[in-house]
Design a protein around this motif. Structure first.
Motif, short mmCIF file in Angstrom:
data_model
loop_
_atom_site.label_atom_id
_atom_site.label_comp_id
_atom_site.label_asym_id
_atom_site.label_seq_id
_atom_site.Cartn_x
_atom_site.Cartn_y
_atom_site.Cartn_z
N GLN A 38 -92.85 -0.97 -74.31
CA GLN A 38 -92.93 -0.20 -73.07
C GLN A 38 -94.39 0.01 -72.69
N SER A 40 -97.23 1.41 -69.89
CA SER A 40 -97.33 2.63 -69.09
C SER A 40 -96.76 2.42 -67.69
N GLY A 41 -95.87 3.30 -67.30
CA GLY A 41 -95.31 3.24 -65.96
C GLY A 41 -94.16 2.26 -65.80
N LYS A 42 -93.70 1.69 -66.91
CA LYS A 42 -92.63 0.70 -66.84
C LYS A 42 -91.48 1.07 -67.75
N GLY A 43 -90.33 0.45 -67.52
CA GLY A 43 -89.21 0.63 -68.42
C GLY A 43 -89.38 -0.22 -69.67
N PRO A 44 -88.62 0.07 -70.71
CA PRO A 44 -88.69 -0.74 -71.93
C PRO A 44 -88.32 -2.20 -71.66
#
Lengths: 114, 115
Positions: A38, A40-44
């Protein structure tokens, strides 16, 4: 903005080195395991998975090892690159036994130093 | 793999109000999941939403606080009701892949801040 993984354990490695991220799981009935990355600022993001009938699986630059005896999972990243910097989560489920949703581990933040 | 989008991507809300988060999948899927990720923490499952049935909530989460809709096989909403600062989190929508291996794919998340 707020970052994922502010309070998570951190692994710091030099670019080009190999990284090993560890995960302990608690449910001995789990039969399927996944590693996620993951940023920063994103989904896994799915990296690699392994079923309980295997103890090792390799992908591109990544290897997952499963030790069912001690309920331990590890992710090895070869030749770590700056783009590998992220938080890594292991996850598990008992897919074939009806629980389809994943249970996530606590996560490790990987920092790659140039 | 499934491509999942969420709206809004982020929001700042006042306490006591409610926010509905939308999740759109680019293919028809049976199972959708909603997770919460509190600051600096891992992901915690809120509920499983199957089309045509009531959502199944995990321990610690209730329908009155987190009502979920699943009107069709490509869409779901999660509402965070009567918000308090403790609800400040990233909310993530997820669905299973089609390979049969139980891998889950995630949307980009909705970053909620409650003042």
């Amino acid at each position: 903005g707020e970052s994922v993984g502010l309070h998570l354990p951190t692994l710091s490695v030099q670019e080009g080195d190999n990284s090993i991220i560890n995960c302990a799981y608690s449910n001995s009935a789990s039969d399927y395991f996944i590693w996620y990355k993951q940023e920063s600022g994103k989904g896994p993001q799915f990296i690699i998975d392994i079923r309980s009938n295997m103890d090792k699986r390799q992908g591109q630059r990544v290897t997952v090892l499963l030790n069912k005896t001690v309920k331990h999972l590890s992710l090895q990243i070869a030749a770590t690159q700056p783009g590998d910097s992220a938080v890594y989560f292991c996850a598990e489920n008992m897919g074939d036994m009806g629980r389809r949703a994943l249970t996530f581990g606590s996560g490790t933040r990987l920092q790659v130093q140039p | 793999s499934a491509v999942i989008s969420q709206k809004p991507s982020r929001d700042i809300c006042q306490r006591g109000t409610s926010l509905t988060i939308q999740c759109q999948v680019d293919s028809q899927v049976t199972m959708m999941f909603w997770y919460r990720q509190q600051p600096g923490q891992s992901l915690t499952l809120i509920a499983t939403a199957n089309q045509g049935s009531e959502a199944t909530y995990e321990s610690g989460f209730v329908i009155d606080k987190f009502p979920i809709s699943r009107p069709n096989l490509t869409f779901s909403t999660l509402t965070v009701s009567n918000m308090s600062p403790e609800d400040s989190s990233i909310y993530l929508c997820s669905t299973l892949g089609t390979s049969g291996n139980n891998e889950q794919f995630f949307g980009p998340g909705t970053r909620l801040t409650v003042l």
